[in-house]
Design a protein around this motif. Structure first.
Motif, PDB file in Angstrom:
ATOM      1  N   SER A 131       0.806  -1.223   0.000  1.00 60.59           N
ATOM      2  CA  SER A 131       0.000   0.000   0.000  1.00 60.59           C
ATOM      3  C   SER A 131       0.837   1.270   0.000  1.00 60.59           C
ATOM      4  CB  SER A 131      -0.933   0.001   1.214  1.00 60.59           C
ATOM      5  OG  SER A 131      -0.204  -0.056   2.419  1.00 60.59           O
ATOM      6  N   HIS A 141       3.723   5.567  -7.133  1.00 60.43           N
ATOM      7  CA  HIS A 141       3.313   5.307  -8.511  1.00 60.43           C
ATOM      8  C   HIS A 141       4.319   5.813  -9.538  1.00 60.43           C
ATOM      9  CE1 HIS A 141      -1.173   4.997  -7.120  1.00 60.43           C
ATOM     10  NE2 HIS A 141      -0.428   3.980  -6.737  1.00 60.43           N
ATOM     11  N   THR A 172      -2.940   0.847 -10.472  1.00 61.84           N
ATOM     12  CA  THR A 172      -2.599   1.868  -9.486  1.00 61.84           C
ATOM     13  C   THR A 172      -3.772   2.819  -9.182  1.00 61.84           C
ATOM     14  OG1 THR A 172      -1.647   3.206 -11.281  1.00 61.84           O
ATOM     15  CG2 THR A 172      -0.132   1.829  -9.999  1.00 61.84           C
ATOM     16  N   ARG A 173      -4.378   3.357 -10.205  1.00 62.72           N
ATOM     17  CA  ARG A 173      -5.469   4.322 -10.011  1.00 62.72           C
ATOM     18  C   ARG A 173      -6.811   3.619 -10.227  1.00 62.72           C
ATOM     19  NH1 ARG A 173      -2.914   9.148  -9.685  1.00 62.72           N
ATOM     20  NH2 ARG A 173      -4.849  10.359  -9.879  1.00 62.72           N
ATOM     21  N   SER A 184     -10.545   1.725  -9.169  1.00 63.46           N
ATOM     22  CA  SER A 184     -11.755   1.892  -8.361  1.00 63.46           C
ATOM     23  C   SER A 184     -12.200   0.518  -7.882  1.00 63.46           C
ATOM     24  CB  SER A 184     -12.861   2.566  -9.168  1.00 63.46           C
ATOM     25  OG  SER A 184     -13.183   1.798 -10.309  1.00 63.46           O
ATOM     26  N   ARG A 195     -12.601   4.858  -4.565  1.00 69.03           N
ATOM     27  CA  ARG A 195     -11.349   5.066  -5.301  1.00 69.03           C
ATOM     28  C   ARG A 195     -10.216   5.345  -4.318  1.00 69.03           C
ATOM     29  NH1 ARG A 195     -11.284   5.876 -10.643  1.00 69.03           N
ATOM     30  NH2 ARG A 195      -9.442   7.208 -10.550  1.00 69.03           N
ATOM     31  N   PHE A 196      -9.008   4.949  -4.730  1.00 69.24           N
ATOM     32  CA  PHE A 196      -7.774   5.272  -4.013  1.00 69.24           C
ATOM     33  C   PHE A 196      -7.842   4.917  -2.517  1.00 69.24           C
ATOM     34  CE2 PHE A 196      -8.035   8.893  -7.217  1.00 69.24           C
ATOM     35  CZ  PHE A 196      -7.414   8.150  -8.204  1.00 69.24           C
ATOM     36  N   ARG A 216      -3.458   6.172   0.611  1.00 72.18           N
ATOM     37  CA  ARG A 216      -3.008   7.550   0.412  1.00 72.18           C
ATOM     38  C   ARG A 216      -1.849   7.842   1.348  1.00 72.18           C
ATOM     39  NH1 ARG A 216      -6.787  10.753  -2.393  1.00 72.18           N
ATOM     40  NH2 ARG A 216      -8.745   9.685  -2.816  1.00 72.18           N
ATOM     41  N   ASN A 273      -2.478  13.709   0.781  1.00 74.49           N
ATOM     42  CA  ASN A 273      -3.211  12.465   0.506  1.00 74.49           C
ATOM     43  C   ASN A 273      -2.983  11.952  -0.915  1.00 74.49           C
ATOM     44  OD1 ASN A 273      -4.395  11.991   3.014  1.00 74.49           O
ATOM     45  ND2 ASN A 273      -6.059  13.429   2.590  1.00 74.49           N
ATOM     46  N   THR A 274      -1.728  11.916  -1.325  1.00 78.07           N
ATOM     47  CA  THR A 274      -1.389  11.429  -2.665  1.00 78.07           C
ATOM     48  C   THR A 274      -1.686   9.934  -2.768  1.00 78.07           C
ATOM     49  OG1 THR A 274       0.393  13.058  -2.813  1.00 78.07           O
ATOM     50  CG2 THR A 274       0.457  11.210  -4.371  1.00 78.07           C
ATOM     51  N   PRO A 275      -2.408   9.505  -3.807  1.00 77.24           N
ATOM     52  CA  PRO A 275      -2.669   8.066  -3.975  1.00 77.24           C
ATOM     53  C   PRO A 275      -1.376   7.280  -4.128  1.00 77.24           C
ATOM     54  CG  PRO A 275      -4.132   9.361  -5.369  1.00 77.24           C
ATOM     55  CD  PRO A 275      -3.107  10.315  -4.824  1.00 77.24           C
ATOM     56  N   THR A 276      -1.280   6.181  -3.414  1.00 76.13           N
ATOM     57  CA  THR A 276      -0.103   5.313  -3.483  1.00 76.13           C
ATOM     58  C   THR A 276      -0.560   3.869  -3.513  1.00 76.13           C
ATOM     59  OG1 THR A 276       0.073   5.175  -1.073  1.00 76.13           O
ATOM     60  CG2 THR A 276       1.318   6.928  -2.155  1.00 76.13           C
TER      61      THR A 276
END
Length: 529
Positions: free
Chosen positions: A181, A185, A213-214, A216, A273-274, A277, A282-285
């Motif tokens: 997690s 990216h 990665t991105r 849903s 989604r995502f 973070r 809260n950058t998606p990782t």
């Protein structure tokens, strides 16, 4: 001419948003789509389904003070400051794709795996360091089987023994914090492109990267009849599933993609989604665990880190380095332990993930005499507060004490809990049926025995005998016994016996010597009426 089915082209039995696929009847059609970059570049991936696996943990009571660290008692549950009972449970999130999406992920995982193996093959020592998610042969023979966690653990323990013959040695065990997690990216994309020798990802690879990665997802529990807040989970709508099966001729949660999209549009099902973070923004990782491509992406992500550690630990300091997914083991000399610990902890930061420092463990392996016995190799666990004699080094489900190896005690306890739970559940059902029919309860012991030991830890090929009718020279039918190779799913008991044989450790086999006695005790306790 029949086309040979690739290893990644597999039937999957689970229910999902869209229909199940029979890959054997549609091999040519599927290959023509999945292996076509233009098709994949425009392909629209469906949301994943999210489920959680809750694992019971045996951990220290957090309500005790830090000053009482040495006397912390481990427990499965505890009473908090408000008087409420809390359980030690680790929830592991899993995400799995629709059947077509999973086949696409499987194909690109196969492409990346081949490229990854080519990269590792350039450096034999590097290839030996990475253990997880790979098919590593036991020997150089053509028909050699592949190594399992038993072999990997055994090799590490044997290395400790070999290095401890002439001098004491240290073992460092690291754990990467929230590994899957936490993957960045941008870093992952760069590593992906570099592996396939491209400056940027081709359109088809980029589409698969985005889907990995991105993504849903929907919650599996949202597909149940009702969402229970606690206790046993509610079942799925079996009437609807049967209707889809009978009307449409396939198994799925929805009759069509249109039905699913309408339910999302009407807010009957929530789309998420995502889930992972990081940072203040809260950058998606991260990547989801459960996709066919997740394993190779995890290994690929740490390729440069593996090269750095190999160079420092093995080539410069003469140590021993192995990584199994997010578990890192280093064997070294006492004088190098601080330098290596600092190097590993700092170097991995370049990959934008962190070592879980609270889980980092140090062990000194030295020869000690106990009483009048001859000196024997002994494990001593080192910490800031205390040094614990004969505390085992736990690795890949095994406990290594220096002089012997055992199955991890928590895993063995989990096996016995499952056994008792199965006996209890079946006994209650048998008693209920017997009361309704006015007779004594009946439980088929052999069937129950096979049920609770069936854990499917590994597959192996064994020879089994079958009886068949054959016609002899004069046209008469005769029963003949023939021997065939069958794909056999191992159970937990055979896994333990196999570990005992591979490691040459009778003590492992002795750990299950009372399993039948405990099974019979559970039967006599719960089968009462």
């Amino acid at each position: 001419m029949r086309i040979k089915t690739p290893d990644w082209l597999k039937n999957r039995g689970y229910l999902h948003i869209t229909r199940q696929i029979d890959v054997h009847s549609n091999t040519q059609k599927l290959l023509s789509k999945i292996c076509n970059p233009s098709y994949i570049a425009k392909y629209a991936f469906f949301p994943l389904i999210h489920a959680s696996i809750d694992e019971r943990r045996y951990k220290p009571n957090p309500e005790l003070t830090v000053l009482d660290q040495r006397k912390k008692e481990k427990c499965h549950s505890y009473q908090d400051s408000k008087g409420k009972y809390q359980k030690h449970i680790k929830s592991r999130p899993l995400h799995y794709a629709t059947h077509m999406d999973a086949l696409i992920f499987g194909y690109y995982a196969n492409v990346l795996q081949d490229k990854y193996e080519e990269e590792l093959a350039k450096d034999e020592e590097l290839s030996k360091c990475v253990l997880a998610y790979r098919k590593i042969k036991i020997s150089e023979e053509k028909d050699s089987k592949h190594k399992s966690t038993i072999h990997f653990a055994h090799e590490v323990f044997e290395e400790i023994k070999a290095r401890s013959k002439n001098e004491d040695c240290m073992v460092l065990a690291f754990d990467i914090k929230s590994f899957f997690s936490s993957l960045n990216h941008v870093k992952l994309k760069e590593a992906w492109a570099k592996l396939i020798n491209e400056t940027t990802l081709p359109k088809d690879h980029y589409n698969v990267f985005k889907a990995s990665t991105r993504f849903s997802y929907i919650m599996l529990d949202d597909l149940r009849i009702r969402n229970n807040s606690g206790g046993r989970k509610a079942p799925f709508d079996e009437k609807k599933l049967a209707k889809i099966r009978n009307k449409q001729g396939f198994n799925a949660f929805f009759e069509s993609p249109e039905e699913f999209r309408n339910k999302v549009k009407n807010k009957e099902i929530r789309l998420h989604r995502f889930p992972f973070r990081k940072g203040e923004d809260n950058t998606p990782t991260g990547i989801p665990q459960g996709l066919p491509i997740s394993a190779i992406l995890a290994n690929l992500y740490l390729l440069e880190f593996d090269k750095l550690v190999l160079q420092k630990v093995t080539r410069e300091l003469g140590g021993y380095y192995r990584r199994y997914s997010d578990d890192i083991v280093v064997i070294c000399k006492k004088e190098n332990v601080d330098e290596i610990e600092h190097f590993v902890t700092e170097s991995i930061k370049d990959s934008l993930v962190k070592i879980s420092t609270e889980k980092t463990e140090k062990f000194l392996f030295t020869h000690r005499a106990f009483g009048k016995q001859a000196p024997r190799l002994t494990a001593i666990k080192l910490s800031k507060h205390v040094c614990t004699m004969e505390a085992p080094f736990v690795y890949l489900g095994f406990e290594f004490y220096g002089n012997q190896t055992l199955i991890k005690s928590t895993n063995l306890a989990k096996f016995y809990r499952r056994m008792i739970s199965t006996v209890k559940r079946k006994s209650r059902l048998a008693i209920k049926i017997a009361e309704n029919e006015g007779r004594n309860p009946v439980v088929f012991r052999k069937r129950l025995y096979k049920l609770y030991i069936n854990t499917n830890l590994n597959k192996t090929i064994i020879k089994r005998r079958f009886k068949t009718l054959k016609v002899n020279e004069v046209g008469e039918y005769r029963i003949e016994s023939i021997e065939k190779e069958k794909d056999f799913r191992s159970n937990y008991l055979s896994y333990i016996r196999r570990a005992s044989k591979i490691m040459g450790e009778d003590a492992i086999k002795n750990q299950i010597r009372k399993h039948r006695t405990l099974f019979n005790l559970a039967m006599s306790r719960h089968l009462k009426y």
